[in-house]
Design a protein around this motif. Structure first.
Motif, PDB file in Angstrom:
ATOM      1  N   GLY A  92       0.766  -1.199   0.001  1.00  0.00           N
ATOM      2  CA  GLY A  92      -0.100   0.051   0.023  1.00  0.00           C
ATOM      3  C   GLY A  92       0.776   1.140  -0.017  1.00  0.00           C
ATOM      4  O   GLY A  92       0.545   2.386  -0.615  1.00  0.00           O
ATOM      5  N   ALA A  93       2.014   1.178   0.756  1.00  0.00           N
ATOM      6  CA  ALA A  93       2.986   2.529   0.599  1.00  0.00           C
ATOM      7  C   ALA A  93       3.511   2.426  -0.526  1.00  0.00           C
ATOM      8  O   ALA A  93       3.727   3.902  -1.295  1.00  0.00           O
ATOM      9  N   ILE A  94       4.026   1.460  -1.271  1.00  0.00           N
ATOM     10  CA  ILE A  94       4.385   1.797  -2.496  1.00  0.00           C
ATOM     11  C   ILE A  94       3.490   2.120  -3.501  1.00  0.00           C
ATOM     12  O   ILE A  94       3.759   2.934  -4.511  1.00  0.00           O
ATOM     13  N   ASN A  95       2.328   1.710  -3.467  1.00  0.00           N
ATOM     14  CA  ASN A  95       1.131   2.240  -4.411  1.00  0.00           C
ATOM     15  C   ASN A  95       0.750   3.647  -4.274  1.00  0.00           C
ATOM     16  O   ASN A  95       0.996   4.426  -5.202  1.00  0.00           O
ATOM     17  N   THR A  96       0.883   4.015  -2.908  1.00  0.00           N
ATOM     18  CA  THR A  96       0.758   5.543  -2.676  1.00  0.00           C
ATOM     19  C   THR A  96       1.967   6.437  -3.285  1.00  0.00           C
ATOM     20  O   THR A  96       2.034   7.420  -3.955  1.00  0.00           O
ATOM     21  N   GLY A  97       3.316   5.933  -3.110  1.00  0.00           N
ATOM     22  CA  GLY A  97       4.359   6.559  -3.501  1.00  0.00           C
ATOM     23  C   GLY A  97       4.382   6.586  -5.183  1.00  0.00           C
ATOM     24  O   GLY A  97       4.639   7.499  -5.770  1.00  0.00           O
ATOM     25  N   LEU A  98       4.010   5.455  -5.816  1.00  0.00           N
ATOM     26  CA  LEU A  98       3.882   5.434  -7.491  1.00  0.00           C
ATOM     27  C   LEU A  98       2.775   6.504  -8.001  1.00  0.00           C
ATOM     28  O   LEU A  98       3.160   7.393  -8.826  1.00  0.00           O
ATOM     29  N   ALA A  99       1.726   6.833  -7.082  1.00  0.00           N
ATOM     30  CA  ALA A  99       0.825   7.571  -7.401  1.00  0.00           C
ATOM     31  C   ALA A  99       1.287   8.969  -7.430  1.00  0.00           C
ATOM     32  O   ALA A  99       0.593   9.913  -8.266  1.00  0.00           O
ATOM     33  N   HIS A 100       2.087   9.255  -6.575  1.00  0.00           N
ATOM     34  CA  HIS A 100       2.739  10.788  -6.301  1.00  0.00           C
ATOM     35  C   HIS A 100       4.036  10.828  -6.873  1.00  0.00           C
ATOM     36  O   HIS A 100       4.462  12.241  -7.210  1.00  0.00           O
ATOM     37  N   ALA A 101       4.603  10.154  -7.656  1.00  0.00           N
ATOM     38  CA  ALA A 101       5.964  10.215  -8.347  1.00  0.00           C
ATOM     39  C   ALA A 101       5.842  11.090  -9.739  1.00  0.00           C
ATOM     40  O   ALA A 101       4.596  10.458 -10.633  1.00  0.00           O
ATOM     41  N   THR A 102       6.692  11.930 -10.014  1.00  0.00           N
ATOM     42  CA  THR A 102       6.565  12.715 -11.456  1.00  0.00           C
ATOM     43  C   THR A 102       7.735  12.478 -12.158  1.00  0.00           C
ATOM     44  O   THR A 102       8.010  12.944 -13.029  1.00  0.00           O
ATOM     45  N   GLY A 103       8.878  11.413 -11.822  1.00  0.00           N
ATOM     46  CA  GLY A 103       9.839  11.464 -12.359  1.00  0.00           C
ATOM     47  C   GLY A 103       9.885  10.418 -13.883  1.00  0.00           C
ATOM     48  O   GLY A 103       8.953   9.661 -13.824  1.00  0.00           O
ATOM     49  N   ALA A 104      10.720  10.606 -14.629  1.00  0.00           N
ATOM     50  CA  ALA A 104      10.778   9.552 -15.858  1.00  0.00           C
ATOM     51  C   ALA A 104      10.768   8.422 -15.292  1.00  0.00           C
ATOM     52  O   ALA A 104      10.401   7.547 -15.811  1.00  0.00           O
ATOM     53  N   TYR A 105      11.926   8.172 -14.394  1.00  0.00           N
ATOM     54  CA  TYR A 105      12.189   6.655 -13.804  1.00  0.00           C
ATOM     55  C   TYR A 105      11.879   6.696 -12.010  1.00  0.00           C
ATOM     56  O   TYR A 105      11.716   7.766 -11.812  1.00  0.00           O
ATOM     57  N   VAL A 106      11.523   5.518 -11.829  1.00  0.00           N
ATOM     58  CA  VAL A 106      11.251   5.405 -10.344  1.00  0.00           C
ATOM     59  C   VAL A 106      12.085   4.081  -9.876  1.00  0.00           C
ATOM     60  O   VAL A 106      12.221   3.331 -10.728  1.00  0.00           O
ATOM     61  N   LYS A 107      12.472   4.534  -8.499  1.00  0.00           N
ATOM     62  CA  LYS A 107      13.113   3.438  -8.009  1.00  0.00           C
ATOM     63  C   LYS A 107      12.558   3.377  -6.322  1.00  0.00           C
ATOM     64  O   LYS A 107      12.407   4.254  -5.942  1.00  0.00           O
ATOM     65  N   ILE A 108      12.199   2.048  -5.897  1.00  0.00           N
ATOM     66  CA  ILE A 108      11.821   1.891  -4.596  1.00  0.00           C
ATOM     67  C   ILE A 108      13.105   1.832  -3.662  1.00  0.00           C
ATOM     68  O   ILE A 108      14.039   0.883  -3.836  1.00  0.00           O
ATOM     69  N   ILE A 109      13.229   2.292  -2.489  1.00  0.00           N
ATOM     70  CA  ILE A 109      14.244   2.357  -1.446  1.00  0.00           C
ATOM     71  C   ILE A 109      13.515   2.005  -0.378  1.00  0.00           C
ATOM     72  O   ILE A 109      12.763   2.936   0.455  1.00  0.00           O
ATOM     73  N   ASP A 110      13.673   0.741   0.373  1.00  0.00           N
ATOM     74  CA  ASP A 110      13.285   0.662   1.804  1.00  0.00           C
ATOM     75  C   ASP A 110      14.078   1.201   2.568  1.00  0.00           C
ATOM     76  O   ASP A 110      15.058   1.407   2.517  1.00  0.00           O
ATOM     77  N   ALA A 111      13.252   1.720   3.767  1.00  0.00           N
ATOM     78  CA  ALA A 111      13.606   3.001   4.377  1.00  0.00           C
ATOM     79  C   ALA A 111      14.763   2.705   5.391  1.00  0.00           C
ATOM     80  O   ALA A 111      15.628   3.392   6.129  1.00  0.00           O
ATOM     81  N   ASP A 112      14.843   1.119   5.363  1.00  0.00           N
ATOM     82  CA  ASP A 112      16.400   0.760   6.281  1.00  0.00           C
ATOM     83  C   ASP A 112      17.377   0.488   5.568  1.00  0.00           C
ATOM     84  O   ASP A 112      18.648   0.076   5.835  1.00  0.00           O
ATOM     85  N   ASP A 113      17.310   0.401   3.996  1.00  0.00           N
ATOM     86  CA  ASP A 113      18.322   0.585   3.384  1.00  0.00           C
ATOM     87  C   ASP A 113      18.976   1.821   2.743  1.00  0.00           C
ATOM     88  O   ASP A 113      18.409   2.729   3.151  1.00  0.00           O
ATOM     89  N   TRP A 114      19.757   1.963   2.043  1.00  0.00           N
ATOM     90  CA  TRP A 114      20.407   3.063   1.371  1.00  0.00           C
ATOM     91  C   TRP A 114      21.296   2.735  -0.018  1.00  0.00           C
ATOM     92  O   TRP A 114      21.135   1.745  -0.359  1.00  0.00           O
ATOM     93  N   VAL A 115      21.506   4.004  -0.545  1.00  0.00           N
ATOM     94  CA  VAL A 115      22.196   3.805  -1.713  1.00  0.00           C
ATOM     95  C   VAL A 115      23.546   4.320  -1.579  1.00  0.00           C
ATOM     96  O   VAL A 115      23.987   5.179  -0.807  1.00  0.00           O
ATOM     97  N   ASP A 116      24.513   4.100  -2.353  1.00  0.00           N
ATOM     98  CA  ASP A 116      26.001   4.170  -2.422  1.00  0.00           C
ATOM     99  C   ASP A 116      26.171   5.626  -3.417  1.00  0.00           C
ATOM    100  O   ASP A 116      25.584   5.841  -4.459  1.00  0.00           O
ATOM    101  N   PRO A 117      26.494   6.758  -2.499  1.00  0.00           N
ATOM    102  CA  PRO A 117      26.455   8.171  -3.332  1.00  0.00           C
ATOM    103  C   PRO A 117      27.255   8.140  -4.595  1.00  0.00           C
ATOM    104  O   PRO A 117      27.021   8.752  -5.561  1.00  0.00           O
TER     105      PRO A 117
END
Length: 359
Positions: A92-117
């Motif tokens: 449900g949280a991902i659905n909500t995020g997708l509905a509000h995303a405006t980017g050309a691409y989209v990526k899901i990041i779980d809140a206890d994970d992170w990305v390499d800068p």
């Protein structure tokens, strides 16, 4: 195959996303992760890029998660927005995020994970170039890294054995995945229009929907690009995590629900490119094996019956699909009958668990 209405919609959506100023939308589903969300969001902000959007969905948290998210939003206006909702679960949280995303691409990041800068800078450069060329690929694949708590050794999951890096690919260009290898949510960056064309709506209050997220959009995906960089850092090993063995056994009914959805979504062999069908059968077989394994690990007689029902459902859905799934090595092993088969599964799981160091 898309009908005319879908084709018109796809053209309109693609025109929109390739002309938006936002290159990449990060969606961060967040529930009671006050201890970790700062690390996640800080990594997403590390590029200082104006064409990155962060959408945090506070899914009814009862700790300080929502407050921390709001603080980041106040400090980063225009880059980060927070949506507060009653608890609907990961899907449900991902659905909500997708509905509000405006980017050309989209990526899901779980809140206890992170990305390499540094890897994020590389990926953004690739995505911008794709959009600049005007024929952006539908799916970008990157590596991910298991960041197990209190462990110094980092296991990197790569895909250079199945797809060459830096080249636009079709599904028929993809090689054969290893038995235990597949494209999980952490490795995927979809074009937003692909998600929209797939009409994906993940089930609420259901764990393991990342299987569906990584599966349903695939028939709407025609071109891929592999970027050989370690973008996603997947944090494992904390107590109560949904991938712990005991937790998965207790939630085996939800694994079964996800399997049923994936079974319905699987295309017939002559309806999609053969490379795509081959990969989807591979992925479905892995999910069938995972679900069957935890049904067996529960040691409950009723779950043994449910395991049989899983395979009967697959046969009812499509004899051709069922035959192709059953023919894979792991599925042949998981279907060894009786007590002997269950013993093989339990022993095999313990060996795999020790080898991976997963729990």
């Amino acid at each position: 195959m898309m009908n005319r209405q879908d084709a018109v919609m796809a053209t309109a959506v693609d025109h929109y996303v390739t002309h938006t100023r936002i290159t990449l939308s990060f969606i961060v589903p967040a529930y009671n992760v006050a201890e970790y969300i700062g690390r996640c969001v800080s990594s997403l902000l590390s590029s200082h890029a104006a064409d990155v959007e962060i959408v945090i969905v506070d899914d009814g948290s009862t700790d300080e998660t929502g407050i921390i998210a709001d603080q980041y939003a106040l400090a980063n206006p225009g880059l980060l927005k927070v949506i507060h909702q009653s608890n609907q679960g990961h899907g449900g949280a991902i659905n909500t995020g997708l509905a509000h995303a405006t980017g050309a691409y989209v990526k899901i990041i779980d809140a206890d994970d992170w990305v390499d800068p540094s890897s994020l800078i590389t990926v953004l450069s690739v995505l911008r170039e794709q959009l600049r060329q005007g024929s952006a690929v539908d799916l970008v694949v990157t590596n991910y890294v298991y960041e197990k708590q209190n462990k110094h050794f980092k296991h990197v999951v790569r895909y250079d054995n199945v797809m060459p890096a830096g080249r636009k690919l079709s599904w028929d260009d993809i090689g054969s995945f290893r038995t235990n290898q597949y494209l999980i949510m952490h490795s995927l960056i979809f074009k937003t229009s692909v998600i929209q064309r797939s009409r994906m709506q993940l089930p609420h209050h259901t764990f393991y929907v990342d299987f569906i997220f990584s599966y349903q959009p695939l028939p709407s995906t025609t071109t891929l690009l592999y970027v050989d960089t370690n973008l996603y850092r997947y944090f494992t090993g904390r107590q109560g995590q949904s991938v712990e063995t005991k937790t998965m056994v207790s939630r085996v009914n939800q694994l079964m629900r996800v399997n049923q959805i994936m079974t319905r979504l699987t295309p017939e062999p002559d309806s999609v490119p053969m490379g795509l069908y081959r990969y989807m059968i591979h992925y479905l077989s892995i999910n069938c094996v995972i679900t069957s394994t935890f049904l067996i690990l529960s040691k409950e007689r009723e779950n043994y019956r449910i395991k049989q029902h899983l395979w009967q459902q697959l046969e009812s859905r499509s004899p051709a699909i069922a035959e192709d799934v059953r023919s894979t090595t792991l599925c042949r092993l998981i279907n060894i009958p009786g007590r002997t088969g269950r013993l093989v599964v339990r022993c095999g799981y313990r060996i795999a668990e020790a080898a991976i160091g997963f729990n």
